[in-house]
Design a protein around this motif. Structure first.
Motif, short mmCIF file in Angstrom:
data_model
loop_
_atom_site.label_atom_id
_atom_site.label_comp_id
_atom_site.label_asym_id
_atom_site.label_seq_id
_atom_site.Cartn_x
_atom_site.Cartn_y
_atom_site.Cartn_z
N ARG A 342 0.83 -1.21 0.00
CA ARG A 342 0.00 0.00 0.00
C ARG A 342 0.86 1.27 0.00
N SER A 346 2.30 5.16 -4.31
CA SER A 346 2.50 6.53 -4.81
C SER A 346 3.85 6.66 -5.52
N LYS A 356 -3.13 13.79 -10.30
CA LYS A 356 -3.53 13.35 -8.97
C LYS A 356 -4.76 14.06 -8.46
C1 2HG Z 1 -0.77 8.07 0.11
O1 2HG Z 1 -1.74 7.84 0.80
C2 2HG Z 1 -0.34 9.49 -0.08
O2 2HG Z 1 -0.07 7.17 -0.38
C3 2HG Z 1 -0.05 9.84 -1.55
O3 2HG Z 1 -1.27 10.37 0.46
C4 2HG Z 1 -1.26 9.75 -2.42
O4 2HG Z 1 0.12 9.77 -4.35
C5 2HG Z 1 -0.99 9.95 -3.92
O5 2HG Z 1 -1.94 10.26 -4.66
#
Ligand code: 2HG
Ligand code: ZN
Length: 480
Positions: A342, A346, A356
């Motif tokens: 998880r 990103s 985004k």
């Molecule tokens: C996450 O929850 C971060 O991984 C980044 O808030 C979210 O990259 C993203 O859109």
């Protein structure tokens, strides 16, 4: 030789205009406040400290300064106010909305040298932090004392407490421990008028009217700069377990959430789609978590002591047919590697320069909302990959549209921009937020009206002019 008033004025005026290299020269008063090693104006420094993780605007500050004390910040703001010099605060520069980008000759105020935990009281369980304390450093500080700072996210190794407060950062444990706001018991702030405000001073109870502290939480440096924060620490967490479940239908994720919440206290309930899983596995060379791939995955974290109750909930969700498969960590190392699935998403999709969005609706509204947004993107651009993941347990979805390799970044962003109003109209109709935890910055500033009414925006503008009468605090962000 001494200069007359006319020559002095002419030199000052010249210093504020473009130099031969095209960059704005730094205002001369910086030298009156800071020693030479606290000022940088070379290209590399300006490029490094003049941006966050967004890449849509090129950094072009006139200088970067590194204050060491609240007094220096106050002197800087006062002189900036007199000379109409725009200031941009800079923390760990991990923001995703452009809140810390200096693209217009501003002076960047980096809090890198104000990075100490100056005091800790074990009875109050409060750590007094300078704004540049790295989130991970506060977490380790708490752990060393048998405590915990529970706000956590993938960028905790570089993000700063001051930046977290300025954006009211959330992350992966909000479902149990809340947002940054919930851990701030006191704030010292230098307002745009150059006043030092000491707000709340670590008190739990304080019924003396408006709680100014909370105005600065989430204000993105547009009202004042945080120069000190009193952060509450929590009792240390119990050892925990991580479970990953395969959930073919998105609406069933919420049934799974309810089933587990009935039995146990969750410290995380995250989700990701198969596309997101493919990307992170490829990027980090991670093993498939389950034997059968499916559309969506839930990642749950809970205390070790609740394992039996969690297994009872697992049996139920399997029996109902909401979940097709699951895995439970048997060690801290396994828990950490499941978390990578998880937390690494990103970073793994950065190569696709994604468009985004960080959206929030009530948890119950998520299934309909996700379907409508997916349909909207697919109708306009059927070839674009849509990568969903996020903190579904608190209603926060991260929508990342991935750029096809053949398209230029400009064309891709322009295309995505054309459907943003439709996406934000869906957010508005669902009573949601166009920015759940990343802030408004420059990227979402044109869309604020989808989450805030004209009356609210008018009040926000009133507050802005009260705290920042000269308009020097992070201009062009949040309110435009
Ligand atoms: C996450 O929850 C971060 O991984 C980044 O808030 C979210 O990259 C993203 O859109
Ligand atoms: Zn997030």
């Amino acid at each position: 030789m001494t200069l007359g008033d006319v020559e002095r004025a002419a030199i000052l005026a010249a210093l504020f205009t473009y130099s031969a290299g095209g960059r704005l020269r730094m205002p001369t008063f910086l030298d009156e406040i800071f020693s030479p090693e606290q000022i940088a104006r070379d290209d590399d420094s300006c490029a490094n400290w003049g941006r966050d993780w967004t890449r849509d605007r090129a950094p072009a500050p006139s200088a970067v300064v590194f204050p060491k004390t609240a007094e220096e910040v106050q002197a800087l703001v006062r002189r900036a106010a007199e000379t109409a010099t725009a200031l941009v605060p800079s923390g760990g520069r991990t923001g995703l909305s452009g809140g810390a980008v200096a693209a217009n000759g501003e002076v960047v105020v980096s809090f890198d040298k104000m990075n100490r935990i100056v005091d800790f009281d074990a009875t109050d369980r409060i750590a007094r932090c300078q704004p540049g304390v790295v989130t991970g450093a506060l977490q380790s500080f708490a752990e060393d004392r048998g405590l915990m700072y529970p706000v956590d996210f993938a960028s905790s190794g570089s993000s700063h407490i001051g930046g977290n407060i300025a954006t009211n950062a959330g992350g992966i444990k909000v479902i149990r421990y809340g947002l940054t706001r919930d851990w701030v018991t006191g704030l010292q702030v230098v307002t745009g008028a150059g006043e030092l405000l000491k707000c709340n001073q670590g008190l739990t109870k304080n019924a003396t009217g408006y709680d100014l502290r909370h105005l600065f939480v989430g204000s993105e440096g547009t009202l004042g700069f945080i120069v000190e924060a009193e952060m509450r620490l929590a009792k240390a967490a119990q050892p925990h377990r991580v479970m990953v479940l395969g959930v073919p239908q998105f609406p069933d994720l919420l049934k799974v959430l309810a089933a587990f919440q009935q039995e146990i206290t969750l410290s995380a309930f995250e989700f990701f789609s198969q596309i997101a899983l493919d990307k992170v596995r490829a990027h980090r060379d991670l093993a498939e978590p389950l034997s059968t791939p499916t559309n969506f995955y839930a990642l749950l974290e809970f205390d070790d002591s609740e394992e039996d109750a969690a297994m009872a909930a697992f049996a139920r969700v399997m029996e109902e047919g909401w979940v097709t498969d699951g895995v439970l960590s048997q060690s801290d190392a396994q828990a950490a590697s499941l978390w990578q699935l998880r937390e690494g998403i990103s970073e793994s999709i950065a190569i696709y320069t994604p468009y985004k969005n960080d959206l929030a609706v009530k948890v119950s509204a998520l299934p309909e909302f996700l379907t409508k947004v997916t349909d909207c993107v697919q109708a306009a651009y059927p070839d674009y990959e849509v990568c969903w993941y996020g903190h579904i347990g608190d209603g926060n979805l991260h929508l990342n549209i991935l750029k096809p390799a053949a398209l230029s970044i400009e064309e891709f962003y322009a295309n995505c921009g054309t459907i943003s109003p439709q996406i934000f109209a869906l957010v508005e109709a669902a009573g949601g937020s166009i920015s759940a935890e990343h802030g408004v910055g420059t990227l979402k500033a044109d869309y604020l009206q989808f989450s805030r009414s004209p009356e609210q925006i008018a009040v926000m503008r009133g507050l802005k002019s009260l705290f920042d009468p000269h308009g020097i605090m992070n201009p062009g962000k949040l309110l435009v």
